[in-house]
Write an enzyme that holds these catalytic residues in place. Structure first.
Site, PDB file in Angstrom:
ATOM      1  N   TRP A 102      12.116 -12.234 -10.269  1.00  0.00           N
ATOM      2  CA  TRP A 102      12.077 -10.841  -9.789  1.00  0.00           C
ATOM      3  C   TRP A 102      10.651 -10.359  -9.658  1.00  0.00           C
ATOM      4  CZ3 TRP A 102      16.306 -10.168  -7.445  1.00  0.00           C
ATOM      5  CH2 TRP A 102      17.482 -10.720  -7.933  1.00  0.00           C
ATOM      6  N   ASP A 174       9.695  -2.782 -13.762  1.00  0.00           N
ATOM      7  CA  ASP A 174      11.054  -3.086 -13.299  1.00  0.00           C
ATOM      8  C   ASP A 174      11.880  -3.288 -14.569  1.00  0.00           C
ATOM      9  OD1 ASP A 174      13.436  -4.150 -12.447  1.00  0.00           O
ATOM     10  OD2 ASP A 174      12.563  -5.832 -11.349  1.00  0.00           O
ATOM     11  N   LYS A 198      23.500  -2.959 -14.444  1.00  0.00           N
ATOM     12  CA  LYS A 198      23.511  -3.699 -15.719  1.00  0.00           C
ATOM     13  C   LYS A 198      23.779  -2.726 -16.871  1.00  0.00           C
ATOM     14  CE  LYS A 198      20.344  -6.569 -13.237  1.00  0.00           C
ATOM     15  NZ  LYS A 198      21.110  -7.738 -12.890  1.00  0.00           N
TER      16      LYS A 198
END
Ligand code: PLP
Length: 363
Positions: A102, A174, A198
């Site tokens: 990511w 992030d 999530k």
């Protein structure tokens, strides 16, 4: 009805109480005769839902008035581009710390807008990541417009236990896979973002938190929808928001609050992770996790068995025992248990019991 033990990495478990409440309100939200999904985003009913969600984010994360809270569409991946689009220009440089897939995606987008200084990179030969860099290893640029980190690496199972000290350079985090899972000081962060799927609710919503001093640094001439200022000025209601996601996030956050807030989540998350890592570490090498203890994720716990065949057999057995989503990310294989806020200690115990049972049969 049997609820599965849900170990999916995202979309992932949502508290059963939240789902039940949403189901009850589905046909008739608070006597309106409609669901909230069928209600105008300009209505007072939705406005209350929207503002309650924002206020809960502020309250639970201890953000105070220093931060703007946005709820946007496009997932975390859109933020990979929007952050440099808003804050980085061709004559400026941003620091990025590469700790996984990511991070790499965020770096790729940033390079479209300006210079990128890779302040640290823990990629190993073969493209895998197993560590978080140490403060002493960071090659930080004091003139960087921001320093981007991925707080928890969903695929590789690593997590920053202590965020880096970047001095006056604002951190950009992030936090897609560990937001609201642990208490931290938000002040060094100029921007925090997370896809909701999530720890916050269903997919389709990204939470973006911007420290107010960053607003003056937003570049001019940006397309309206891609300019954070638009969404700040319009309280995330410039256009039709992802209203169902906002409504669900509000309910998840109420559940977090009722269960001890973020500190309460952290306590149980630490217990769950300790239970699972101890099952791995005490298996006489039947299960292995090679990540240094201080870098281990408390959200995504990755491990291997001795052979791929054994892993497949274990995953099949787990599925037949009502345990979902345990296959490692398709890029690295192995096993991964994602134990976000809504995954109970009971589910983790069930997994550990199965692991012990399988190891004793196969050893
Ligand atoms: C840490 C992290 N960042 C970003 C993303 C991408 O999120 P989205 O699918 O919402 O764009 C993910 C998805 O799993 C992730 O785990």
């Amino acid at each position: 009805m049997t609820r599965a033990h849900n170990f999916y990495a995202g979309p992932s478990a949502i508290p059963a109480e939240v789902l039940q409440e949403a189901a009850q309100e589905m046909l008739d939200y608070k006597g309106t005769g409609t669901s909230i999904m069928e209600t105008s985003h300009r209505s007072s009913d939705f406005d209350a839902v929207h503002n309650e969600a924002i206020n809960l984010v502020k309250e639970l994360m201890g953000l105070g008035d220093d931060f703007e809270v946005l709820m946007l569409q496009g997932g975390a991946s859109t933020q990979f581009a929007l952050i440099p689009m808003n804050f980085l220009s061709s004559d400026a440089s941003a620091d990025y710390i590469n700790t996984g897939t990511w991070s790499k995606k965020a770096i790729k987008e940033a390079k479209l807008f300006g210079k990128v200084n890779i302040a640290a990179n823990t990629e190993l030969e073969g493209g895998v990541f197993r560590a978080i860099p140490k403060q002493a290893d960071l090659k930080l640029d004091p003139k960087a417009v921001y320093c981007h980190i991925t707080s928890n690496n969903t695929i590789y199972g690593t997590q920053w236990s202590q965020f880096p000290n970047t001095g006056n350079v604002p951190l950009v985090g992030d936090m897609s896979s560990d937001i609201m899972s642990r208490v931290f000081d938000p002040k060094p962060f100029g921007l925090i973002y997370a896809g909701a799927q999530k720890n916050l609710g269903p997919s389709g919503l990204a939470l973006v938190i911007i420290r107010k001093d960053m607003v003056a640094k937003i570049k001019s001439g940006l397309p309206t929808m891609f300019n954070y200022k638009t969404h700040i000025d319009e309280n995330s209601l410039y256009n039709t928001p992802p209203s169902f996601g906002v409504y669900m996030m509000g309910k998840v956050l109420k559940w977090v609050k009722a269960n001890g807030g973020v500190a309460g989540m952290e306590k149980i998350n630490n217990q769950k992770a300790a239970t699972l890592y101890s099952a791995i570490d005490n298996s006489n090498g039947f299960y292995t996790n090679v990540i240094a203890k201080e870098d281990r994720s408390r959200m995504n716990i990755v491990f291997n068995l001795k052979t791929e065949e054994l892993e497949k057999e274990f995953l099949k057995l787990a599925k037949s025992n009502n345990m979902l989503g345990l296959a490692g990310h398709r890029s690295i294989g192995g096993v991964r248990a994602s134990i976000y806020n809504a995954v109970s200690q009971n589910s983790v115990n069930a997994l550990c019991d199965l692991m012990k049972d399988f190891a004793s049969k196969k050893s």
